[in-house]
Scaffold this motif. Structure first.
Motif, PDB file in Angstrom:
ATOM      1  N   GLY A 153      81.694  -7.006  21.400  1.00  0.00           N
ATOM      2  CA  GLY A 153      82.455  -5.802  21.096  1.00  0.00           C
ATOM      3  C   GLY A 153      81.928  -4.549  21.763  1.00  0.00           C
ATOM      4  O   GLY A 153      81.097  -4.601  22.675  1.00  0.00           O
ATOM      5  N   ASP A 154      82.464  -3.435  21.272  1.00  0.00           N
ATOM      6  CA  ASP A 154      82.018  -2.109  21.694  1.00  0.00           C
ATOM      7  C   ASP A 154      80.945  -1.674  20.708  1.00  0.00           C
ATOM      8  O   ASP A 154      81.259  -1.364  19.561  1.00  0.00           O
ATOM      9  N   PHE A 155      79.699  -1.675  21.166  1.00  0.00           N
ATOM     10  CA  PHE A 155      78.581  -1.347  20.272  1.00  0.00           C
ATOM     11  C   PHE A 155      78.240   0.142  20.304  1.00  0.00           C
ATOM     12  O   PHE A 155      77.446   0.614  19.494  1.00  0.00           O
ATOM     13  N   ASN A 156      78.792   0.874  21.227  1.00  0.00           N
ATOM     14  CA  ASN A 156      78.492   2.300  21.353  1.00  0.00           C
ATOM     15  C   ASN A 156      76.987   2.573  21.412  1.00  0.00           C
ATOM     16  O   ASN A 156      76.514   3.602  20.921  1.00  0.00           O
ATOM     17  N   ILE A 157      76.258   1.624  22.000  1.00  0.00           N
ATOM     18  CA  ILE A 157      74.807   1.785  22.193  1.00  0.00           C
ATOM     19  C   ILE A 157      74.440   1.204  23.559  1.00  0.00           C
ATOM     20  O   ILE A 157      74.815   0.068  23.876  1.00  0.00           O
ATOM     21  N   ALA A 158      73.737   2.001  24.343  1.00  0.00           N
ATOM     22  CA  ALA A 158      73.123   1.487  25.569  1.00  0.00           C
ATOM     23  C   ALA A 158      71.774   0.899  25.163  1.00  0.00           C
ATOM     24  O   ALA A 158      70.896   1.634  24.715  1.00  0.00           O
ATOM     25  N   PRO A 159      71.587  -0.430  25.297  1.00  0.00           N
ATOM     26  CA  PRO A 159      70.369  -1.048  24.761  1.00  0.00           C
ATOM     27  C   PRO A 159      69.091  -0.530  25.414  1.00  0.00           C
ATOM     28  O   PRO A 159      68.061  -0.423  24.756  1.00  0.00           O
ATOM     29  N   ARG A 160      69.166  -0.210  26.709  1.00  0.00           N
ATOM     30  CA  ARG A 160      67.969   0.248  27.430  1.00  0.00           C
ATOM     31  C   ARG A 160      68.351   1.399  28.350  1.00  0.00           C
ATOM     32  O   ARG A 160      69.524   1.620  28.651  1.00  0.00           O
TER      33      ARG A 160
END
Length: 281
Positions: A153-160
DNA sequence: ATGGCAGAAGCATTCTGA
């Protein structure tokens, strides 16, 4: 087996782009976010005519998720299934329609639209963190150890930091803060693999570009749409691509689809051999 | 710091997104 996720920013406005993409790519499962339509107004017929089943969890104007599948859909759940009041939070976290899951072809498909959070000092940010904590409870409740899971999905978070075009500019801000990344890691708990990073270790690969400030033309993007697979699926993962050409459509979504190929059976195994244009370069 | 752009509701303008 092809599984995709796409924040379409209104399923009705984007309908012809979605059906056209389905015709080109022939995915087995397509998970949509930001459908922005109440369930009784969802355009089911165009997908049924293409041979797909559709399950939806929508609301008027905002949010909304759907799963479109060529394969039989079973055990559908909409929203969180636990009693959120037991978790000492009084807000109803199922009011906003951001979660739908089902079993398809032996896989558990979990489709999420994580809240954006606005800015890190806002009430919406607090809601985002709590929503992610609820997602963690949901996985604890719904996922058994040997289950084959795709959390997309769209997590609205850049993991890194490498998932942001200008990490120094956005460091610590919304979609890039330590709190959000820790909340996401708490959801994943080491159980999942980021499909895209199996194949691509470098920066410069985005799934979302702001409509404003000519961001797509300047390639100022973020990678915030993800396909996480449980570790027991890792040997079956054959590819993961971001279909950024969809961001060049007339009146596009601000997000591009993300697509994986899982070698579960013989369906669509030839797809990546005969259409190189769909690879991101 | 603010605004830029886009969609929905609904008819001018506001709310929301990321």
């Amino acid at each position: 087996m092809l599984i995709a996720t796409w924040n379409v920013n209104s399923v009705r406005t984007r309908l012809s782009q979605i059906t056209s993409w389905i015709n080109n790519v022939n995915p087995d499962i397509l998970c949509l976010q930001e459908t922005k339509v109440a369930d009784d107004s969802f355009p089911l017929a165009p997908f049924k005519e293409l041979g797909y089943e559709v399950i939806i969890n929508g609301q008027k104007s905002y949010n909304g998720v759907a799963i479109i599948s060529k394969l039989n859909i079973e055990n559908v759940t909409r929203g969180f299934t636990h009693n959120y009041e037991e978790k000492n939070i009084s807000l109803d976290f199922n009011e906003q329609k951001r979660l739908i899951s089902a079993n398809i072809n032996g896989l558990k498909i979990i489709n999420v639209y994580v809240p954006n959070g606005s800015s890190i000092d806002s009430d919406k940010f607090n809601y985002k963190i709590k929503w992610l904590n609820h997602l963690s409870y949901f996985l604890d409740e719904q996922v058994k150890e040997d289950d084959l899971v795709c959390l997309v999905g769209d997590f609205n978070i850049a993991p890194r930091d490498i998932d942001i075009h200008s990490p120094q500019k956005y460091e610590g801000g919304i979609m890039a803060s330590k709190m959000e990344r820790e909340a996401l890691n708490n959801v994943l708990k080491g159980r999942f693999i980021d499909s895209f990073r199996i194949f691509e270790k470098s920066t410069g690969h985005w799934s979302w570009w702001d409509y404003r400030n000519n961001a797509y033309e300047l390639n100022k993007g973020w990678r915030i749409d993800h396909i996480y697979i449980s570790k027991n699926l890792s040997s079956k993962l054959k590819s993961c691509v971001i279909e950024r050409s969809q961001r060049e459509n007339l009146q596009p979504s601000d997000h591009a689809p993300v697509l994986i190929n899982l070698k579960i059976d013989n369906q669509n195994d030839d797809y990546f051999d005969d259409d190189d244009d769909l690879f991101e370069i």
